[in-house]
Design an enzyme around this catalytic site. Structure first.
Site, mmCIF file in Angstrom:
data_model
loop_
_atom_site.group_PDB
_atom_site.id
_atom_site.type_symbol
_atom_site.label_atom_id
_atom_site.label_comp_id
_atom_site.label_asym_id
_atom_site.label_seq_id
_atom_site.Cartn_x
_atom_site.Cartn_y
_atom_site.Cartn_z
ATOM 1 N N PHE A 147 -28.614 15.560 11.546
ATOM 2 C CA PHE A 147 -29.420 16.203 12.568
ATOM 3 C C PHE A 147 -28.654 16.244 13.894
ATOM 4 O O PHE A 147 -28.157 15.226 14.360
ATOM 5 C CB PHE A 147 -30.745 15.445 12.746
ATOM 6 C CG PHE A 147 -31.607 16.045 13.838
ATOM 7 C CD1 PHE A 147 -32.105 17.338 13.722
ATOM 8 C CD2 PHE A 147 -31.901 15.322 14.988
ATOM 9 C CE1 PHE A 147 -32.871 17.897 14.724
ATOM 10 C CE2 PHE A 147 -32.674 15.876 16.002
ATOM 11 C CZ PHE A 147 -33.167 17.163 15.877
ATOM 12 N N GLN A 148 -28.555 17.404 14.473
ATOM 13 C CA GLN A 148 -27.849 17.642 15.739
ATOM 14 C C GLN A 148 -26.377 17.245 15.693
ATOM 15 O O GLN A 148 -25.817 16.807 16.685
ATOM 16 C CB GLN A 148 -28.565 16.968 16.907
ATOM 17 C CG GLN A 148 -29.939 17.589 17.150
ATOM 18 C CD GLN A 148 -30.571 17.196 18.475
ATOM 19 O OE1 GLN A 148 -30.340 16.102 18.980
ATOM 20 N NE2 GLN A 148 -31.374 18.098 19.022
ATOM 21 N N GLU B 204 -27.699 22.470 29.982
ATOM 22 C CA GLU B 204 -26.409 21.780 30.035
ATOM 23 C C GLU B 204 -25.289 22.661 30.590
ATOM 24 O O GLU B 204 -24.307 22.143 31.123
ATOM 25 C CB GLU B 204 -26.026 21.237 28.663
ATOM 26 C CG GLU B 204 -26.901 20.076 28.183
ATOM 27 C CD GLU B 204 -28.179 20.514 27.481
ATOM 28 O OE1 GLU B 204 -28.513 21.721 27.524
ATOM 29 O OE2 GLU B 204 -28.856 19.662 26.884
ATOM 30 N N MET C 151 -21.813 45.646 38.728
ATOM 31 C CA MET C 151 -20.409 45.888 38.434
ATOM 32 C C MET C 151 -20.254 46.713 37.157
ATOM 33 O O MET C 151 -19.373 47.584 37.066
ATOM 34 C CB MET C 151 -19.654 44.556 38.313
ATOM 35 C CG MET C 151 -18.163 44.733 38.142
ATOM 36 S SD MET C 151 -17.425 45.670 39.488
ATOM 37 C CE MET C 151 -16.946 44.350 40.590
ATOM 38 N N LYS D 248 -22.984 7.594 18.503
ATOM 39 C CA LYS D 248 -24.110 6.765 18.937
ATOM 40 C C LYS D 248 -23.837 5.283 18.655
ATOM 41 O O LYS D 248 -24.115 4.421 19.485
ATOM 42 C CB LYS D 248 -25.388 7.225 18.229
ATOM 43 C CG LYS D 248 -26.639 6.627 18.832
ATOM 44 C CD LYS D 248 -27.898 7.308 18.330
ATOM 45 C CE LYS D 248 -29.120 6.738 19.055
ATOM 46 N NZ LYS D 248 -30.367 7.393 18.639
#
Ligand SMILES: Cc1ncc(C[n+]2csc(CCOP(=O)(O)OP(=O)(O)O)c2C)c(N)n1
Lengths: 188, 609
Positions: free
Chosen positions: B112-113, B50, B475, B162
């Site tokens: 959950f999540q 993501e 760097m 949802k």
């Protein structure tokens, strides 16, 4: 550095206080006190924020508050004639010997007793934050059990600052209306 | 029209003119993915992480100026977006992120999540929304697009439960118009300020324009060039301002700041007036703020009032849209040429200005600067976008690729996000399919998001990916060389065989180890139909010069050692590196290697010792 008193009108939506608190933490601004309450305008809350800042710093705080989408308007009362009040509840221990002295001092501060029992008094004191600080100081020798302060609320004096009335939350608005600061509508 | 919340999301995206979204599905966003099948007009790019989706949306936005869209599920999907959102926030890039959230009844239960995504992203978004009712979706999305692209642009996140996606309500686009009474994207500076600004400009002897990305957002390139030309004012750009002013313009002195041109940083310190246009005095451009441009008055033209006096106190602030501000200012500006000031700058520029690295002798080593220069030569006549990652290669790109057009360099400036380049380039390619898109990345940053090669393969898009492979986190290694006595803690880095890696994804891989091969290989890759991944095996311990050490005065730069093949000539080549061992470069630390390192030359450079 000096104390600056800012009034912010905010949309009363979930998360708005957290956004403001997060902004102050994130930008490392020094808050002295922050209070929030309803206004006469439904859907609009009013915050009084006292910050320790330089003049330029206060402008940056103001600009950052404006960047929050839910902030409707910010007024800086620091250099305007204004009233600043705070309320404190002070619970003091008293004995039969000290009770009258405490009551006398309460009178001097135009405070009032709101609860009494055999060993304590609860005194309600209102005024400027300095006055409440002073009251706390004179009560300390008698034994302060606990103290609670609301933080400052502020209001401009007189009628010139009519813009200090809360802005309306518009119910209908089009994108076009937002150009050039017109999103900044007021109730006057 | 009655629609589910999920369908409303897609309807709104269509209405906003979205043609592509970058996303990754999961439980809490599944209703939206299910509804997607009814909207074939919007192309969905399945990413591999993501973070990639947010960088793609960001790259899309930066390449086109349109809002980029990224979609993810709740919890881990959303938290994976955090780096990309913060990157977009720091560089004022307009993206809208849509995340699924657990059902509204489950919020607060550690379901959950479940992650408090609006809480997590509050400080790194311009604004965000938690939507728990289908009826609120359309307005939230409309406002999100409006906020993302107006004023100072930035990322907006819309977190949608949802159940809100699943329930059915009447969809009314008109009724969902933004209702933002507190949002003021546009400001107009008071007239008195214009007069003060004009006075400062008209009386300045040594004025300098500092050009930033704000010019790009306001599409004010022409106005800036006109002002500079008319009033004889040299221009220097920030990293994100590169391309805003054509590199070939005689008015353009080049980049300022930590790895900016020496003469530019000197000019800033000597100037008596800085005209900052759409830039924010980041510490990477000011160096020590206490000694920054002490001789100069400062005018700050900026759309975001909170930037005024934030880092550098200014004398006049003109808050507003840059194009409008400059338009209003122009009539009060007097014609000037500042010949003396230009002569001073030219003298400081010395031979370095005419240096052509192409004419430097080939000593058998491959330098990143040559690679970048050859890519520039090959692509300069075509509309090309270069997307860089973060590190030495990013600075070399800024120094050696001469950008002529706005939006031709896409780079993570403010956050300096390694892993940005590959996904951002994918987004840029979707925004501008007709342009040639190049990735310039280090071997470190490339490995952070290299799985997106699979996205490239699946989408069959054509990029040219140049990995500037020095087998160091270059760097950081450079800082260790300069400031930590060459103790290379955790900077030597192995990687896969990038040629084989590309082939594993069904792409073409090409290894280049010598300077003479570069130009030919670059031309060949451009003709390939599919994406080509280059493994440019470059000098391992080269450094970016000049360098203003963090916190040092802007004109106290470390310069390239004289003996170095890329050393500037004349007055510019003064070797001034402050170092414990009297300015000499210590011999290279032993190189920690695995088997793959055998392709490499010894890391120490004979010419340096
Ligand atoms: C996500 C992230 N982690 C760490 C850093 C710190 N950092 C800045 S540059 C750099 C080295 C980059 O190495 P590489 O990608 O190989 O590019 P090079 O500098 O060698 O060109 C690191 C680790 C960063 N900018 N971003």
């Amino acid at each position: 550095m000096a104390k600056h008193t800012l009034i912010a009108y905010v949309e009363d939506v979930p998360g708005v206080l957290s956004r403001i608190a997060s902004l102050f933490r994130r930008r490392n601004f020094n808050i002295d006190s922050l209070t929030v309450g309803r206004t006469e305008q439904p859907g609009v809350s009013r915050l009084t924020v006292v910050v320790e800042a330089t003049e330029a710093g206060a402008r940056i705080v103001e600009a950052n508050l404006y960047k929050l989408v839910n902030v409707l308007r910010v007024d800086d009362l620091t250099h305007k004639p204004s009233l600043m009040r705070e309320l404190g509840l002070v619970k003091v221990t008293v004995t039969p010997q000290t009770r009258s002295q405490v009551l006398e001092l309460t009178e001097v501060f135009r405070a009032r007793v709101v609860d009494v029992d055999e060993a304590t008094l609860v005194i309600e004191v209102t005024g400027t934050p300095e006055k409440i600080g002073k009251f706390e100081l004179v009560m300390r020798p008698y034994g302060i059990v606990e103290i609670v302060r609301t933080g400052s609320v502020a209001m401009a004096r007189g009628h010139e600052l009519m813009s200090a009335a809360p802005p309306l939350v518009r119910t209908e608005a089009s994108v076009a209306e937002h150009h050039h600061d017109s999103g900044h509508s007021m109730s006057v | 029209m009655k629609l589910t919340g999920a369908e409303i999301i897609w309807e709104c995206l269509l209405k906003e003119g979205v043609d592509v979204v970058f996303g990754y599905p999961g439980g809490a966003i599944l209703p939206t993915y299910d509804a997607m099948t009814k909207y074939p007009k919007i192309h969905h790019v399945l990413v591999r992480h993501e973070q990639g989706a947010t960088h793609m949306a960001d790259g899309y936005a930066r390449a086109s100026g349109r809002v980029g869209v990224a979609i993810a599920t709740s919890g881990p999907g959303a938290t994976n977006m955090v780096t990309g959102i913060a990157t977009a926030m720091m560089d004022s890039s307009p993206i809208v992120c849509i995340t699924g959230q657990v059902g509204s009844k489950a919020i607060g239960t550690d379901a959950f999540q479940e992650t408090d995504v609006t809480g997590v992203t509050q400080p790194i978004t311009k604004h965000n929304y938690l939507v728990t009712k289908a009826g609120d979706i359309a307005r939230a999305i409309r406002e999100a697009f409006y906020i993302a692209k107006s004023g100072r642009p930035g990322p907006v996140l819309v977190d949608i439960t949802k159940d809100a996606q699943q329930s059915t309500v009447e969809f009314d686009w008109e009724a969902a118009a933004p209702r933002l009474p507190g949002y003021r994207p546009n400001h107009r500076a008071p007239a008195a300020e214009f007069a003060r600004a004009a006075d400062l400009i008209n009386s300045a002897q040594r004025p300098l324009i500092l050009a930033g990305q704000g010019i790009l957002n306001a599409r004010a390139t022409a106005q800036v060039l006109e002002l500079a030309k008319f009033a004889g004012i040299p221009i220097t750009t920030t990293l994100l301002g590169i391309g805003v002013i054509p590199a070939s313009s005689p008015l353009n002195l080049g980049m300022m700041g930590m790895h900016g041109e020496a003469w530019v940083n000197q000019a800033i310190q000597q100037a008596d007036l800085l005209i900052a246009l759409g830039m924010r005095f980041d510490d990477r451009v000011t160096g020590n703020i206490k000694t920054y441009a002490l001789n100069a008055k400062k005018i700050h033209v900026e759309i975001d009032p909170s930037e005024i006096n934030k880092n550098v106190p200014v004398d006049v602030a003109l808050i507003g849209d840059l194009r409008e501000v400059l338009g209003e200012l122009k009539p009060s500006i007097k014609k000037a040429n500042h010949a003396g000031w230009w002569a001073t700058i030219k003298a400081q520029r010395g031979d370095a200005a005419v240096r052509d690295i192409q004419s430097l002798p080939d000593n058998g080593h491959l330098y990143a600067a040559h690679v970048i220069n050859d890519i520039w030569r090959a692509t300069k006549d075509r509309d090309t976008i270069v997307v860089t990652d973060v590190g030495q290669h990013q600075m070399w790109e800024a120094q050696y690729y001469r950008h002529e057009k706005p939006r031709s360099l896409i780079t993570s400036g403010g956050l300096g996000t390694m892993g940005f380049a590959l996904p951002a380039a994918i987004g840029a390619k979707f925004a501008c399919p007709d342009k040639e898109v190049w990735v310039v990345a280090g071997d470190g940053g490339f490995q952070m998001t290299s799985p997106e090669l699979a996205t490239i393969a699946q989408e069959k898009i054509k990029l040219n990916v140049a990995i500037i492979n020095n087998r160091f986190l270059g760097m950081v290694r450079q800082w260790q060389e300069f400031f930590y006595d060459k103790r290379y803690a955790a900077t030597p880095l192995t990687g896969p065989d990038f040629v084989l890696l590309a082939e594993a994804f069904g792409l073409k891989g090409v290894r280049v180890t010598s300077r003479s091969e570069v130009a030919k290989a670059v031309q060949a890759a451009r003709k390939e139909e599919g994406t080509v991944v280059f493994d440019f095996r470059v000098e391992q311990e080269d450094s970016v010069f000049p360098m203003v050490p963090a916190g040092a005065d802007l004109d106290k730069m470390i310069r390239r050692p004289k003996q170095d093949i890329l050393a500037e000539t004349g007055a510019d080549a003064e070797w001034q590196m402050p170092s414990a061992n009297g300015g000499k470069v210590a011999s290279a630390a032993p190189f920690v290697s695995n088997g793959g390192a055998k392709h490499f030359r010894s890391s120490a450079k004979a010419s340096r010792r």
